[in-house]
Design a protein around this motif. Structure first.
Motif, PDB file in Angstrom:
ATOM      1  N   ARG A 143       0.859  -1.173   0.000  1.00 23.82           N
ATOM      2  CA  ARG A 143       0.000   0.000   0.000  1.00 23.82           C
ATOM      3  C   ARG A 143       0.902   1.231   0.000  1.00 23.82           C
ATOM      4  N   LYS A 144       0.599   2.184  -0.893  1.00 27.53           N
ATOM      5  CA  LYS A 144       1.436   3.366  -1.049  1.00 27.53           C
ATOM      6  C   LYS A 144       0.549   4.593  -1.177  1.00 27.53           C
ATOM      7  N   ALA A 145       1.184   5.755  -1.032  1.00 31.35           N
ATOM      8  CA  ALA A 145       0.488   7.025  -1.233  1.00 31.35           C
ATOM      9  C   ALA A 145       1.426   7.973  -1.952  1.00 31.35           C
ATOM     10  N   HIS A 146       0.866   9.106  -2.382  1.00 32.59           N
ATOM     11  CA  HIS A 146       1.709  10.149  -2.938  1.00 32.59           C
ATOM     12  C   HIS A 146       2.714  10.595  -1.883  1.00 32.59           C
ATOM     13  N   ALA A 147       3.869  11.053  -2.334  1.00 31.06           N
ATOM     14  CA  ALA A 147       4.869  11.577  -1.399  1.00 31.06           C
ATOM     15  C   ALA A 147       4.369  12.882  -0.774  1.00 31.06           C
ATOM     16  N   PRO A 148       4.684  13.130   0.497  1.00 36.60           N
ATOM     17  CA  PRO A 148       5.430  12.248   1.407  1.00 36.60           C
ATOM     18  C   PRO A 148       4.521  11.152   1.962  1.00 36.60           C
ATOM     19  N   ASP A 149       4.977   9.924   1.853  1.00 36.68           N
ATOM     20  CA  ASP A 149       4.179   8.771   2.263  1.00 36.68           C
ATOM     21  C   ASP A 149       4.381   8.530   3.762  1.00 36.68           C
ATOM     22  N   CYS A 150       3.769   9.411   4.569  1.00 36.15           N
ATOM     23  CA  CYS A 150       4.043   9.380   6.008  1.00 36.15           C
ATOM     24  C   CYS A 150       3.533   8.103   6.665  1.00 36.15           C
ATOM     25  N   MET A 151       2.416   7.539   6.196  1.00 36.41           N
ATOM     26  CA  MET A 151       1.928   6.312   6.840  1.00 36.41           C
ATOM     27  C   MET A 151       2.901   5.165   6.634  1.00 36.41           C
ATOM     28  N   ALA A 152       3.536   5.097   5.472  1.00 39.52           N
ATOM     29  CA  ALA A 152       4.545   4.056   5.259  1.00 39.52           C
ATOM     30  C   ALA A 152       5.712   4.262   6.208  1.00 39.52           C
ATOM     31  N   ASP A 153       6.151   5.500   6.360  1.00 41.27           N
ATOM     32  CA  ASP A 153       7.264   5.782   7.269  1.00 41.27           C
ATOM     33  C   ASP A 153       6.909   5.398   8.702  1.00 41.27           C
ATOM     34  N   ILE A 154       5.715   5.770   9.132  1.00 38.86           N
ATOM     35  CA  ILE A 154       5.283   5.472  10.502  1.00 38.86           C
ATOM     36  C   ILE A 154       5.166   3.961  10.706  1.00 38.86           C
ATOM     37  N   ALA A 155       4.510   3.281   9.779  1.00 35.31           N
ATOM     38  CA  ALA A 155       4.284   1.841   9.930  1.00 35.31           C
ATOM     39  C   ALA A 155       5.605   1.081  10.021  1.00 35.31           C
ATOM     40  N   ARG A 156       6.592   1.520   9.260  1.00 37.08           N
ATOM     41  CA  ARG A 156       7.875   0.799   9.246  1.00 37.08           C
ATOM     42  C   ARG A 156       8.665   0.991  10.539  1.00 37.08           C
ATOM     43  N   ARG A 157       8.285   1.964  11.338  1.00 40.44           N
ATOM     44  CA  ARG A 157       8.942   2.156  12.634  1.00 40.44           C
ATOM     45  C   ARG A 157       8.307   1.301  13.732  1.00 40.44           C
ATOM     46  N   LEU A 158       7.197   0.674  13.424  1.00 42.84           N
ATOM     47  CA  LEU A 158       6.484  -0.129  14.423  1.00 42.84           C
ATOM     48  C   LEU A 158       6.931  -1.584  14.365  1.00 42.84           C
ATOM     49  N   SER A 159       7.211  -2.154  15.512  1.00 44.85           N
ATOM     50  CA  SER A 159       7.508  -3.590  15.587  1.00 44.85           C
ATOM     51  C   SER A 159       6.218  -4.382  15.449  1.00 44.85           C
ATOM     52  N   ALA A 160       6.346  -5.675  15.272  1.00 41.16           N
ATOM     53  CA  ALA A 160       5.159  -6.535  15.223  1.00 41.16           C
ATOM     54  C   ALA A 160       4.375  -6.437  16.528  1.00 41.16           C
ATOM     55  N   ASP A 161       5.083  -6.327  17.649  1.00 42.30           N
ATOM     56  CA  ASP A 161       4.393  -6.201  18.932  1.00 42.30           C
ATOM     57  C   ASP A 161       3.621  -4.886  19.015  1.00 42.30           C
ATOM     58  N   ASP A 162       4.193  -3.813  18.480  1.00 42.49           N
ATOM     59  CA  ASP A 162       3.498  -2.529  18.516  1.00 42.49           C
ATOM     60  C   ASP A 162       2.281  -2.526  17.591  1.00 42.49           C
ATOM     61  N   VAL A 163       2.401  -3.134  16.429  1.00 41.29           N
ATOM     62  CA  VAL A 163       1.241  -3.250  15.532  1.00 41.29           C
ATOM     63  C   VAL A 163       0.137  -4.021  16.241  1.00 41.29           C
ATOM     64  N   ASN A 164       0.500  -5.129  16.864  1.00 43.76           N
ATOM     65  CA  ASN A 164      -0.483  -5.926  17.601  1.00 43.76           C
ATOM     66  C   ASN A 164      -1.141  -5.101  18.704  1.00 43.76           C
ATOM     67  N   ALA A 165      -0.338  -4.361  19.460  1.00 40.63           N
ATOM     68  CA  ALA A 165      -0.888  -3.575  20.563  1.00 40.63           C
ATOM     69  C   ALA A 165      -1.847  -2.509  20.051  1.00 40.63           C
ATOM     70  N   ALA A 166      -1.433  -1.800  19.011  1.00 41.13           N
ATOM     71  CA  ALA A 166      -2.276  -0.727  18.477  1.00 41.13           C
ATOM     72  C   ALA A 166      -3.596  -1.267  17.936  1.00 41.13           C
ATOM     73  N   THR A 167      -3.535  -2.359  17.191  1.00 42.87           N
ATOM     74  CA  THR A 167      -4.767  -2.881  16.591  1.00 42.87           C
ATOM     75  C   THR A 167      -5.655  -3.563  17.631  1.00 42.87           C
ATOM     76  N   GLN A 168      -5.047  -4.173  18.643  1.00 43.97           N
ATOM     77  CA  GLN A 168      -5.850  -4.743  19.726  1.00 43.97           C
ATOM     78  C   GLN A 168      -6.650  -3.633  20.414  1.00 43.97           C
ATOM     79  N   TRP A 169      -5.987  -2.524  20.704  1.00 44.97           N
ATOM     80  CA  TRP A 169      -6.662  -1.432  21.410  1.00 44.97           C
ATOM     81  C   TRP A 169      -7.691  -0.743  20.520  1.00 44.97           C
TER      82      TRP A 169
END
Length: 202
Positions: A143-169
């Motif tokens: 999944r991509k967006a026009h530059a600046p692709d901030c969601m891609a940058d943010i998502a790539r800084r999240l570990s699998a545990d952080d993704v799990n925590a965010a989506t659980q909440w």
């Protein structure tokens, strides 16, 4: 009718947790995602095929139609995650993590997390499987967006545990009385990370 076959009656979400809700999302966001499927920034063969022959005016009409629907949300799923995981998810959603360079979800998706018109979607009321899939898509470049692709940058800084925590909440939160998107992006909190104009909303 082609939309509701997968996205549910009146666009209130498919039954399997994969096809997201369309009803009530900001028109600008819906339109941009339709164009993203057409232009290859989002990848799903069925969507691309359905949208290929449609012009921008038709896409705007579709987006406007679904954005104006006011359909009640179902109760949120109950999370079985440990309290510490849910607390981490809440922190990421409401405060972010400065050490990771991750802004709070509320910085772009609104204080109530119901979205911000015209281009930022709500995060509440979405199944956890869908939230996981989208964050994974940003991380892998599916999944991509026009530059600046901030969601891609943010998502790539999240570990699998952080993704799990965010989506659980996020997926276990009760929606507020008004589920309509905010009219404008909230002002940054003192000490919060600021973001440039984000191509993810384009």
């Amino acid at each position: 009718m082609a939309c509701t076959a997968c996205h549910g009656t009146q666009g209130k979400a498919g039954p399997d947790g994969y096809y997201p809700r369309l009803a009530g999302k900001p028109a600008g966001y819906l339109y941009n995602q339709l164009r993203n499927f057409q232009e290859g920034r989002r990848h799903y063969t069925l969507m691309a095929g359905l949208l290929a022959p449609l012009g921008p005016d038709y896409l705007r009409d579709m987006a406007t139609y679904f954005s104006e629907l006011d359909i009640p949300y179902p109760p949120p799923a109950r999370s079985s995650a440990p309290a510490a995981v849910l607390e981490r998810g809440k922190t990421l959603a409401l405060r972010g993590d400065r050490t990771l360079g991750v802004p709070a979800c509320v910085a772009c998706h609104g204080n109530a997390l119901t979205g911000v018109a015209p281009g930022a979607p709500g995060l509440l009321g979405l199944p956890r499987d869908y939230l996981n899939a989208q964050l994974g898509g940003w991380q892998t470049g599916q999944r991509k967006a026009h530059a600046p692709d901030c969601m891609a940058d943010i998502a790539r800084r999240l570990s699998a545990d952080d993704v799990n925590a965010a989506t659980q909440w996020l997926s276990s939160q009760t929606l507020p009385a008004s589920t309509k998107p905010a009219i404008q992006r909230p002002a940054a909190l003192p000490g919060a990370l600021t973001l440039p104009p984000c191509g993810s909303a384009s």
